[in-house]
Design an enzyme around this catalytic site. Structure first.
Site, mmCIF file in Angstrom:
data_model
loop_
_atom_site.group_PDB
_atom_site.id
_atom_site.type_symbol
_atom_site.label_atom_id
_atom_site.label_comp_id
_atom_site.label_asym_id
_atom_site.label_seq_id
_atom_site.Cartn_x
_atom_site.Cartn_y
_atom_site.Cartn_z
ATOM 1 C CG ASP A 101 -8.549 4.985 -1.118
ATOM 2 O OD1 ASP A 101 -9.511 5.528 -1.678
ATOM 3 O OD2 ASP A 101 -8.004 3.955 -1.552
ATOM 4 N NE ARG A 159 -4.225 1.644 0.573
ATOM 5 C CZ ARG A 159 -5.086 2.066 -0.326
ATOM 6 N NH1 ARG A 159 -4.859 1.847 -1.616
ATOM 7 N NH2 ARG A 159 -6.190 2.680 0.023
ATOM 8 C CB THR A 169 -8.888 -1.601 -8.260
ATOM 9 O OG1 THR A 169 -8.892 -0.386 -7.499
ATOM 10 C CG2 THR A 169 -8.069 -2.624 -7.515
ATOM 11 C CB SER A 206 -7.209 -0.677 0.738
ATOM 12 O OG SER A 206 -7.590 -1.364 -0.421
ATOM 13 N N GLY A 236 -13.524 -0.675 -6.023
ATOM 14 C CA GLY A 236 -13.686 0.255 -4.910
ATOM 15 C C GLY A 236 -14.175 -0.462 -3.674
#
Length: 585
Positions: A444, A116, A404, A468, A491
């Protein structure tokens, strides 16, 4: 009866469920243009005897399959495919983003890698507030230098390769390098997303690459060549992460972020100091299976295990998957899981995240009693697992957008890998550097650092990783052998795409392609959401009568599934909403 039916059928009930699914798809309208893929008519899973990979793009799947045929590991195949995805599907993932990876080998068991992005050292909690202390409009925050975190994908994949790679690191970049130099055809999905884009054109590099001289998106079938991307990959292939996090590539990333019209504060030190985390996987039981997912800072593993645990007291195997009963029960479980997600999930390096308490069987059994089998209880309140006070953290309502991608693979030795990667919003921050796009993952974080004076766990902080929903998942049997690899982009809806897939595989015993073709439903602790134009409209009235507030919306998942066959080999399913492909040998 076909081989697929023999493998997955569960008596007359499973056959009925398959028929119900086929009827719903047959009567559904065509998916929206952005979801069109040429695979919408696929109804049968693909089988391979030795190894398999599933990705969101045929070129990436083919690259991964080639690595598998050369004797590469499942992790090797995902790396090669990811480098191709960063080229041909740049709106979704790439070198400038991050990801989460689960893998399994007989030697190592389940391994979990956190790639991440991290916030710069100068980041502060008010990063996304205006001068009046109000959250910035998302569109203003996303296409900016402020949104860019230190990318984690390259470092994470290098670390995973050092432990589980079989082929040389440099060899894994060659398929993407060749494709970048020779060129690839613009796909329908990429063209449609470029047609809708209004902010990417502001970046000079991106404008020259993605658009024609008169400002139109590159047409479907036009050939894009990206020598800058090839050169960046060559540096990474030769030098490993140092070729990316230090030197001219790093300098150009920092320059692009700091000189943006809305500048960010990413520095060379932020990039040079980035480290992936190898974390303990988050595993829990469901029926006879062991479900392993990603722990914090992803909320995916917790939420998926919560949804399954909350539903364990119901006999879903006797509930048709497209029935109002199934949609009701599933949505009610989703409310409870998302209520906890909004309150407790954040970067565990900076916040105490009660993961074990949130997925404990006792907590979930007690929380499940809030699910009324008939009526909806509406928006849920977060629970209070042992040792946790609800008042300690404020509610986080940060957005998480669906651009994504997901990849799964099994190699010829039976090793498995499941990875979700992302640049967050479509085309990330809209900042292009050396052939790739930088992420906007810092959006985010919660834009509001507190909720009525109570701190939000997922607020911005220096070096912190944003929460996430990415949910790469491996399913093990009672002998500890991986039987299924599952995951999806989408998402915050990722959680539902994955949890519903696991129910469809284990409870309803559908084959992988039937699973990914199923229309979606669920609740993120708001309205009960039904996938539009997929035959679920008939459920809306029944659910409203049960107290649900119903919303129909597009749900462009991109679920990838690979399943081990009892007789050997693998079956795979690729989501028709994107451009995925099952490949192998």
């Amino acid at each position: 009866m076909s081989v697929l039916s023999k493998v997955f059928a569960h008596g007359r009930l499973a056959s009925l469920m398959l028929a119900l699914w086929a009827t719903s798809v047959a009567h559904a309208e065509a998916p929206p243009p952005e979801a069109a893929s040429g695979l919408a008519s696929v109804t049968q899973p693909v089988a391979f005897d030795h190894a398999m990979i599933v990705t969101a793009n045929p070129l990436a799947s083919d690259a991964g399959a080639a690595i598998l045929r050369q004797g590469g590991s499942a992790v090797d195949a995902l790396i090669a495919a990811q480098w191709v995805l960063g080229l041909v599907e740049p709106q979704s993932s790439g070198l400038g983003g991050g990801g989460f990876l689960l893998s399994h080998t007989a030697r190592d068991g389940v391994q979990s890698w956190d790639g991440r992005e991290t916030a710069p050292a100068q980041a502060r909690p008010d990063r996304f507030l205006d001068d009046a202390g109000q959250p910035l409009p998302f569109a203003e925050a996303v296409a900016s230098g402020k949104a860019v975190g230190a990318p984690g994908l390259v470092a994470m994949l290098y670390a995973a390769h050092r432990q589980q790679g079989r082929l040389p690191w440099a060899a894994l970049a060659q398929p993407a390098i060749r494709l970048a130099e020779r060129g690839f055809a613009v796909s329908p999905r990429l063209h449609v997303l470029l047609s809708k884009e209004t902010r990417l054109q502001a970046d000079p590099q991106a404008r020259r690459y993605f658009f024609t001289a008169d400002g139109q998106p590159q047409p479907v079938g036009s050939v894009l060549r990206n020598p800058a991307y090839a050169n960046t990959l060559r540096r990474i292939a030769r030098q490993g992460p140092a070729g990316f996090y230090r030197g001219p590539v790093a300098a150009d990333m920092v320059r692009a972020v700091q000189h943006h019209p809305t500048p960010g504060d990413l520095t060379l030190a932020d990039l040079a100091g980035y480290q992936p985390r190898q974390r303990a996987p988050l595993c829990g039981p469901y029926r006879r299976w062991q479900i392993c997912g990603m722990g914090a800072p992803s909320s995916g593993g917790v939420a998926v295990l919560q949804i399954l645990g909350l539903l364990a007291r119901f006999d879903l195997s006797q509930t048709p998957p497209l029935s109002a009963d199934a949609a009701h029960l599933y949505s009610e479980a989703g409310r409870l899981a998302f209520a906890d997600r909004e309150r407790y999930l954040a970067d565990p390096d900076q916040v105490a995240v009660p993961q074990a308490a949130l997925v404990s069987p006792a907590y979930l059994a007690a929380r499940s009693q809030l699910i009324d089998p008939i009526s909806s209880h509406g928006p849920a309140r977060a629970g209070e697992p042992d040792g946790v006070q609800l008042s300690a953290w404020g509610r986080d309502q940060s957005p998480e957008l669906p651009s994504t991608t997901h990849l799964v693979a099994f190699d010829r030795h039976g090793n498995a890998a499941s990875m979700t990667s992302s640049v967050e919003d479509a085309f990330g921050s809209r900042i292009m550097v050396r052939g790739f796009l930088l992420n906007n993952q810092l959006t985010d974080f919660s834009f509001r650092p507190d909720d009525q004076g109570v701190p939000v766990a997922n607020r911005v902080a220096p070096g912190k990783r944003p929460r996430s929903a990415m949910s790469p998942t491996l399913v093990l049997d009672d002998q500890g052998k991986v039987q299924m690899a599952v995951g999806s982009p989408g998402g915050s809806l990722i959680i539902h795409y994955v949890a519903r897939s696991l129910l469809a595989l284990t409870e309803w015993q559908l084959d992988p392609q039937a699973v990914v073709n199923l229309p979606h439903y669920g609740s993120r602790n708001g309205p009960t959401e039904l996938e539009a134009d997929r035959g679920l409209e008939a459920l809306a009235d029944t659910l409203r009568q049960r107290g649900h507030v119903v919303k129909l919306l597009p749900m462009t998942s991109g679920t990838s599934i690979a399943v081990r066959r009892p007789e050997g080999g693998y079956l795979g399913g690729a989501d028709p909403r994107r451009e995925g492909k099952v490949a192998g040998y």
